[in-house]
Write a protein that holds these residues in place. Structure first.
Motif, PDB file in Angstrom:
ATOM      1  N   CYS A 199      43.444  40.654  43.746  1.00 14.30           N
ATOM      2  CA  CYS A 199      42.367  41.297  44.503  1.00 14.30           C
ATOM      3  C   CYS A 199      42.542  40.991  45.982  1.00 14.30           C
ATOM      4  O   CYS A 199      42.395  39.831  46.407  1.00 14.30           O
ATOM      5  CB  CYS A 199      41.016  40.794  43.996  1.00 14.30           C
ATOM      6  SG  CYS A 199      39.605  41.145  45.064  1.00 14.30           S
ATOM      7  N   VAL A 215      43.135  46.343  44.124  1.00 19.68           N
ATOM      8  CA  VAL A 215      43.465  45.469  42.995  1.00 19.68           C
ATOM      9  C   VAL A 215      44.783  45.938  42.407  1.00 19.68           C
ATOM     10  O   VAL A 215      44.920  47.110  42.024  1.00 19.68           O
ATOM     11  CB  VAL A 215      42.371  45.490  41.911  1.00 19.68           C
ATOM     12  CG1 VAL A 215      42.740  44.537  40.776  1.00 19.68           C
ATOM     13  CG2 VAL A 215      41.024  45.118  42.488  1.00 19.68           C
ATOM     14  N   TRP A 260      35.637  34.634  40.690  1.00 22.11           N
ATOM     15  CA  TRP A 260      36.314  33.398  40.284  1.00 22.11           C
ATOM     16  C   TRP A 260      35.266  32.309  40.125  1.00 22.11           C
ATOM     17  O   TRP A 260      34.392  32.157  40.981  1.00 22.11           O
ATOM     18  CB  TRP A 260      37.342  32.973  41.340  1.00 22.11           C
ATOM     19  CG  TRP A 260      38.569  33.831  41.348  1.00 22.11           C
ATOM     20  CD1 TRP A 260      38.774  34.969  42.074  1.00 22.11           C
ATOM     21  CD2 TRP A 260      39.758  33.623  40.587  1.00 22.11           C
ATOM     22  NE1 TRP A 260      40.021  35.475  41.817  1.00 22.11           N
ATOM     23  CE2 TRP A 260      40.651  34.666  40.908  1.00 22.11           C
ATOM     24  CE3 TRP A 260      40.158  32.643  39.674  1.00 22.11           C
ATOM     25  CZ2 TRP A 260      41.919  34.773  40.343  1.00 22.11           C
ATOM     26  CZ3 TRP A 260      41.426  32.743  39.113  1.00 22.11           C
ATOM     27  CH2 TRP A 260      42.290  33.791  39.446  1.00 22.11           C
ATOM     28  N   ASN A 263      36.765  40.955  36.519  1.00 19.02           N
ATOM     29  CA  ASN A 263      36.507  42.046  37.436  1.00 19.02           C
ATOM     30  C   ASN A 263      35.317  42.859  36.950  1.00 19.02           C
ATOM     31  O   ASN A 263      35.068  42.954  35.740  1.00 19.02           O
ATOM     32  CB  ASN A 263      37.714  42.993  37.552  1.00 19.02           C
ATOM     33  CG  ASN A 263      38.954  42.303  38.077  1.00 19.02           C
ATOM     34  OD1 ASN A 263      38.891  41.206  38.637  1.00 19.02           O
ATOM     35  ND2 ASN A 263      40.101  42.943  37.891  1.00 19.02           N
ATOM     36  N   TYR A 281      35.017  44.446  42.187  1.00 21.37           N
ATOM     37  CA  TYR A 281      34.797  43.055  42.600  1.00 21.37           C
ATOM     38  C   TYR A 281      35.556  42.137  41.650  1.00 21.37           C
ATOM     39  O   TYR A 281      35.780  42.468  40.479  1.00 21.37           O
ATOM     40  CB  TYR A 281      33.314  42.695  42.563  1.00 21.37           C
ATOM     41  CG  TYR A 281      32.462  43.485  43.516  1.00 21.37           C
ATOM     42  CD1 TYR A 281      32.112  42.974  44.759  1.00 21.37           C
ATOM     43  CD2 TYR A 281      31.996  44.750  43.179  1.00 21.37           C
ATOM     44  CE1 TYR A 281      31.321  43.694  45.647  1.00 21.37           C
ATOM     45  CE2 TYR A 281      31.209  45.490  44.055  1.00 21.37           C
ATOM     46  CZ  TYR A 281      30.880  44.954  45.281  1.00 21.37           C
ATOM     47  OH  TYR A 281      30.114  45.671  46.152  1.00 21.37           O
ATOM     48  N   GLN A 282      35.944  40.978  42.182  1.00 20.81           N
ATOM     49  CA  GLN A 282      36.579  39.957  41.342  1.00 20.81           C
ATOM     50  C   GLN A 282      35.806  38.654  41.512  1.00 20.81           C
ATOM     51  O   GLN A 282      35.543  38.226  42.633  1.00 20.81           O
ATOM     52  CB  GLN A 282      38.038  39.763  41.736  1.00 20.81           C
ATOM     53  CG  GLN A 282      38.821  38.884  40.759  1.00 20.81           C
ATOM     54  CD  GLN A 282      40.317  38.954  41.029  1.00 20.81           C
ATOM     55  OE1 GLN A 282      40.830  38.233  41.873  1.00 20.81           O
ATOM     56  NE2 GLN A 282      41.019  39.838  40.324  1.00 20.81           N
ATOM     57  N   ASP A 319      46.232  42.202  38.651  1.00 25.11           N
ATOM     58  CA  ASP A 319      44.889  41.668  38.909  1.00 25.11           C
ATOM     59  C   ASP A 319      44.790  40.866  40.200  1.00 25.11           C
ATOM     60  O   ASP A 319      43.955  39.969  40.313  1.00 25.11           O
ATOM     61  CB  ASP A 319      44.405  40.796  37.738  1.00 25.11           C
ATOM     62  CG  ASP A 319      43.399  41.528  36.879  1.00 25.11           C
ATOM     63  OD1 ASP A 319      42.992  42.635  37.256  1.00 25.11           O
ATOM     64  OD2 ASP A 319      43.008  40.983  35.834  1.00 25.11           O
ATOM     65  N   SER A 358      31.304  43.317  33.120  1.00 23.24           N
ATOM     66  CA  SER A 358      32.715  43.200  33.463  1.00 23.24           C
ATOM     67  C   SER A 358      33.536  44.346  32.891  1.00 23.24           C
ATOM     68  O   SER A 358      33.259  44.843  31.792  1.00 23.24           O
ATOM     69  CB  SER A 358      33.252  41.865  32.939  1.00 23.24           C
ATOM     70  OG  SER A 358      34.660  41.828  33.020  1.00 23.24           O
ATOM     71  N   CYS A 365      36.907  43.731  46.467  1.00 25.23           N
ATOM     72  CA  CYS A 365      38.354  43.988  46.506  1.00 25.23           C
ATOM     73  C   CYS A 365      38.652  45.246  47.307  1.00 25.23           C
ATOM     74  O   CYS A 365      38.138  46.329  47.006  1.00 25.23           O
ATOM     75  CB  CYS A 365      38.912  44.148  45.092  1.00 25.23           C
ATOM     76  SG  CYS A 365      38.650  42.719  44.019  1.00 25.23           S
ATOM     77  N   THR A 384      36.840  43.838  32.645  1.00 25.70           N
ATOM     78  CA  THR A 384      38.027  43.156  32.120  1.00 25.70           C
ATOM     79  C   THR A 384      37.695  42.125  31.051  1.00 25.70           C
ATOM     80  O   THR A 384      38.573  41.718  30.288  1.00 25.70           O
ATOM     81  CB  THR A 384      38.766  42.410  33.249  1.00 25.70           C
ATOM     82  OG1 THR A 384      37.874  41.433  33.810  1.00 25.70           O
ATOM     83  CG2 THR A 384      39.208  43.370  34.336  1.00 25.70           C
ATOM     84  N   TYR A 405      38.258  34.077  35.463  1.00 26.32           N
ATOM     85  CA  TYR A 405      37.831  35.098  36.417  1.00 26.32           C
ATOM     86  C   TYR A 405      37.575  36.383  35.661  1.00 26.32           C
ATOM     87  O   TYR A 405      37.912  36.516  34.476  1.00 26.32           O
ATOM     88  CB  TYR A 405      38.885  35.312  37.502  1.00 26.32           C
ATOM     89  CG  TYR A 405      40.138  36.022  37.028  1.00 26.32           C
ATOM     90  CD1 TYR A 405      40.316  37.392  37.203  1.00 26.32           C
ATOM     91  CD2 TYR A 405      41.155  35.321  36.373  1.00 26.32           C
ATOM     92  CE1 TYR A 405      41.454  38.046  36.766  1.00 26.32           C
ATOM     93  CE2 TYR A 405      42.299  35.953  35.924  1.00 26.32           C
ATOM     94  CZ  TYR A 405      42.441  37.323  36.125  1.00 26.32           C
ATOM     95  OH  TYR A 405      43.578  37.957  35.658  1.00 26.32           O
TER      96      TYR A 405
END
Length: 374
Positions: A256, A250, A315, A304, A312-313, A254, A288, A247, A290, A302
């Motif tokens: 990214c 962000v 998915w 982060n 980074y994110q 959220d 993570s 990202c 999140t 997803y």
């Protein structure tokens, strides 16, 4: 029927091919010689599996599998085992579109695939040709011709053979693949809709998004149906992997923002991220910042995380999101579902990994036992 009589390759007379190729039967590598006979079972519903090598296949849930593509090297042990489960085993078939105008190249390619199918006691071929072709070009017609000729030749060699084609998530010239999708679907036994990598061309904001967003996946399938392709010729392919995006920024919501990496006419693409198998994603989420989050528009999870340099994110898809897609396939009476790829899971003896792997296989629909002989 014995393996000594099944695979004698006879090439039907085709527009560019009018020769006879006799393949003497190869030695059956199975302890039970009948396992080299072609699989004649035709399931009412498909669970179409790609295997990319190694021995993870020994831990697949074979109660779910109906067809398996050996995407990399040939594995005689896998062929024998799959046949013991009445599962069809397919070659991978690719062909450079730049050579479509070369009649001899097409002839040699088809003969090579038929010989391998015979020698290796395979049940057909999965055509994975994904190169760009312009709409209404001669290559578009020649690709359709090659698909039709391949299907005819394989069906002559083995009347129980299965020929399939991997198509983009939508027929709208995705990544420059302007194929005659209706004609291809008419020619083969069924098409595998690759409902993933749906951010290969990002024409809007350069942001991280779901690999297989539910709304886009449904829209793509609906377009195939609107073209007149029967539902029972469509297998919905889903991803057992995701994307890890760096990202640049962000937002508080959220979002990214990702680097601009052009691809086939689009300023941005999922190439800004890195593909991560489900097994890797389950390790990443442990760090993570999140926790697992859910996007209701995309119907996908997803999260982060960050290292010493940036955020980074990631998915991805998991049993919850995949089950929604499997249910959609059932609601539209599609032929079945499948995944890229079965080796994306962790088949180790780790207890948590075993649980996560079982949940992914359990989310798949069971084979229908209402089967017939072809």
């Amino acid at each position: 029927m014995t393996c000594s009589t099944v695979f004698v390759a006879v090439i039907v007379s085709l527009p560019f091919l009018s020769i006879m190729a006799t393949n003497p039967p190869s030695t059956c590598p199975c302890s039970d010689q009948s396992l080299c006979d072609p699989v004649t079972r035709k399931p009412a519903k498909e669970v179409f599996v790609f295997s990319v090598g190694g021995k993870n296949w020994k831990k697949y849930d074979w109660s779910k599998v109906t067809s398996i593509v050996m995407f990399n090297d040939y594995d005689a042990e896998l062929m024998c085992y799959a046949h013991s489960k009445q599962v069809k085993v397919l070659l991978k078939g690719d062909f450079p579109v730049a050579n479509l105008t070369d009649i001899k190249a097409r002839e040699n390619w088809l003969l090579d695939k038929l010989r391998k199918a015979a020698d290796w006691h395979m049940d057909g071929i999965n055509l994975d040709i994904e190169q760009p072709i312009n709409d209404s070009s001669i290559q578009q017609k020649l690709l359709t011709d090659l698909v039709e000729q391949t299907t005819k030749a394989f069906h002559v060699q083995n009347p129980h053979s299965q020929v399939t084609y991997d198509v983009a998530w939508s027929p709208d010239c995705i990544d420059g693949r302007c194929y005659n999708y209706k004609a291809i679907a008419d020619a083969v036994d069924f098409v595998f809709v690759m409902s993933y990598d749906e951010q290969s061309q990002i024409f809007g904001p350069c942001i991280g998004m779901a690999n297989s967003p539910y709304n886009k996946t449904v829209k793509g399938v609906e377009k195939y149906l609107e073209m007149g392709i029967p539902a029972n010729k469509l297998v919905l392919g889903v991803p057992w992997y995701g994307y890890n995006y760096p990202c640049l920024n962000v937002t508080e919501h959220d979002v990214c923002y990702i680097p601009k990496v052009p691809f086939r006419g689009a300023n941005c693409s999922d190439a800004a991220g890195k593909q991560k198998d489900y097994s890797e994603i389950n390790r990443l989420i442990q760090n993570s910042t999140t926790g697992r989050k859910w996007n209701d528009e995309y119907k996908a999870p997803y999260f982060n995380y960050k290292d010493s340099k940036q955020v980074y994110q990631v998915w991805y898809d998991d049993p919850q999101s995949l089950k929604l897609r499997y249910d959609y396939a059932e609601s539209k009476k599609l032929l079945g579902v499948g995944m890229w790829h079965a080796d994306a899971l962790d088949y180790s003896d780790d207890k948590m990994a075993q649980k996560q792997t079982k949940e992914m296989w359990d989310a798949l629909p069971h084979q229908s036992h209402g089967v017939t002989l072809e």
